[in-house]
Scaffold this active site. Sequence first.
Site, short mmCIF file in Angstrom:
data_model
loop_
_atom_site.label_atom_id
_atom_site.label_comp_id
_atom_site.label_asym_id
_atom_site.label_seq_id
_atom_site.Cartn_x
_atom_site.Cartn_y
_atom_site.Cartn_z
N HIS A 131 -2.36 6.70 4.33
CA HIS A 131 -0.92 6.82 4.61
C HIS A 131 -0.42 8.18 4.10
CE1 HIS A 131 -1.13 2.71 5.66
NE2 HIS A 131 -0.53 2.14 4.63
N CYS A 158 0.81 -1.23 0.00
CA CYS A 158 0.00 0.00 0.00
C CYS A 158 0.84 1.28 0.00
CB CYS A 158 -0.97 0.00 1.17
SG CYS A 158 -0.23 -0.53 2.73
P1 NAP Z 1 -6.46 -8.81 8.02
O1 NAP Z 1 -7.40 -7.71 8.35
O2 NAP Z 1 -5.66 -9.40 9.10
O3 NAP Z 1 -7.30 -9.98 7.28
C1 NAP Z 1 -6.74 -11.23 7.00
C2 NAP Z 1 -7.75 -12.11 6.31
O4 NAP Z 1 -7.12 -13.37 6.03
C3 NAP Z 1 -8.98 -12.42 7.14
O5 NAP Z 1 -10.08 -12.60 6.30
C4 NAP Z 1 -8.63 -13.76 7.79
O6 NAP Z 1 -9.75 -14.58 8.08
C5 NAP Z 1 -7.87 -14.43 6.66
N1 NAP Z 1 -6.97 -15.46 7.17
C6 NAP Z 1 -6.11 -15.38 8.23
N2 NAP Z 1 -5.49 -16.56 8.42
C7 NAP Z 1 -5.98 -17.39 7.48
C8 NAP Z 1 -5.75 -18.77 7.17
N3 NAP Z 1 -4.90 -19.53 7.89
N4 NAP Z 1 -6.41 -19.31 6.12
C9 NAP Z 1 -7.27 -18.58 5.38
N5 NAP Z 1 -7.56 -17.28 5.64
C10 NAP Z 1 -6.91 -16.70 6.67
O7 NAP Z 1 -5.40 -8.35 6.92
P2 NAP Z 1 -5.57 -7.21 5.76
O8 NAP Z 1 -5.11 -5.92 6.27
O9 NAP Z 1 -6.94 -7.31 5.18
O10 NAP Z 1 -4.47 -7.67 4.73
C11 NAP Z 1 -4.67 -8.76 3.85
C12 NAP Z 1 -3.50 -8.82 2.86
O11 NAP Z 1 -3.46 -7.62 2.11
C13 NAP Z 1 -2.13 -8.96 3.54
O12 NAP Z 1 -1.30 -9.76 2.75
C14 NAP Z 1 -1.64 -7.52 3.59
O13 NAP Z 1 -0.24 -7.43 3.63
C15 NAP Z 1 -2.19 -6.98 2.29
N6 NAP Z 1 -2.45 -5.54 2.22
C16 NAP Z 1 -3.08 -4.88 3.24
C17 NAP Z 1 -3.35 -3.52 3.11
C18 NAP Z 1 -4.02 -2.73 4.20
O14 NAP Z 1 -4.07 -1.50 4.09
N7 NAP Z 1 -4.57 -3.36 5.25
C19 NAP Z 1 -3.00 -2.85 1.95
C20 NAP Z 1 -2.35 -3.55 0.92
C21 NAP Z 1 -2.09 -4.89 1.07
P3 NAP Z 1 -10.35 -14.76 9.58
O15 NAP Z 1 -11.20 -13.55 9.85
O16 NAP Z 1 -11.13 -16.00 9.45
O17 NAP Z 1 -9.18 -14.87 10.50
#
Ligand code: NAP
Length: 352
Positions: free
Chosen positions: A245, A153
Amino acid sequence: MSNKRKVAILGATGAVGQRYIQLLQGHPWFQIEVLAASERSAGKKFKDACNWIMETNLPKEIAEMPVVNADVESVEKAGDVDLVFSSLPGDLAGPVESEFAAMYPVFSKASAHRMEKDVPLIIPEINPDHAELVKLQQKARGWKGFITTDPNCSTIQLAITLKPLMQFGLRNVVVTTMQALSGAGYPGVASLDIIDNVIPFISGEEEKMEAEALKILGNFNGKVVENADFMLSASCNRVHVKDGHLESVFIQLNQDPSLDEIEAAFAKFKGEPQKLKLPSAPENPIVVRHEKNRPQPRFDRDTGCGMSVVVGRIRKDRIMTFKYTCLGHNTVRGGAGAGILSAELFVAKGLA
Ligand code: NAP
């Protein structure tokens, strides 16, 4: 009958997954078919598996949908899918996305595959030609589908502002980030760690910014991407802001353009999404503000429906050529909005 492409969202309950659900409401080309997350959520209705943190209401039909495990068998059992949006945690996305890519186009927000030589790292306004890499990937890996990735991001908003500066000979870039809490996912950083505080460390973030920007702004020669020829140094901080950000950027150029020329380059910048009029493309990828105290996350993160990067405080610098501040919405332009725009580009190019 609708001829929209049916999509699965892997990681649907997370910060980015929820943003996908919000942004895909009423999308003209894509419709949500399957929601997948971890086994903690699988088997529950979405409304029971997810703490909805978007500003808009949880859509009724989504609330009642079941959540399934994020594996091919469970997703295929839950519905017919044409393409996959993955917002899984980086450490487990690797094998899961590869399994899906054998059959489906996978648009990934995770870091797992970003730096692989045959995987595109796309910002549709900057390097739409890199999308062609998926043809080499399919051939090499024997996949019917493919994996394409979006950058981290904090890199996306920076790289968008660097692209129009390349005409002046980009030599060195130094950036300090002030990154929002939603960038750490949900529930993310513990409140007692961040209230009344700034945390001067985000694991892996500086390395990602320094490597990814060079690939995105590099040249695809038909076989591989040759990295762009400039140096970047990043220093990343987590701050007590919900979304958006902010980045303080110092630029050294080979040429010495005036501030007016630099501002014009930012303001005029458009890319293929604007030419193709893709549904999620902002009219202006970069919006320049002139107030001395903007951009600010609270006021500017929703510019262009969260898809524009806002630039301000453009000024000369004593050491480098000039400096500026930029702001991007991390879960929209840096997250789900980026994934959706990439998918629109691939569909428009006939690649997905
Ligand atoms: P998050 O809020 O922690 O969400 C993680 C998701 O993955 C949840 O749906 C979770 O499901 C699922 N998950 C966790 N462990 C799992 C497993 N063992 N098997 C299958 N699903 C699983 O994270 P996020 O911020 O959305 O980020 C997701 C991805 O996007 C990451 O790789 C991050 O680096 C990237 N990203 C994030 C942003 C940002 O601004 N947040 C921006 C760009 C990229 P449960 O609810 O069931 O645990």
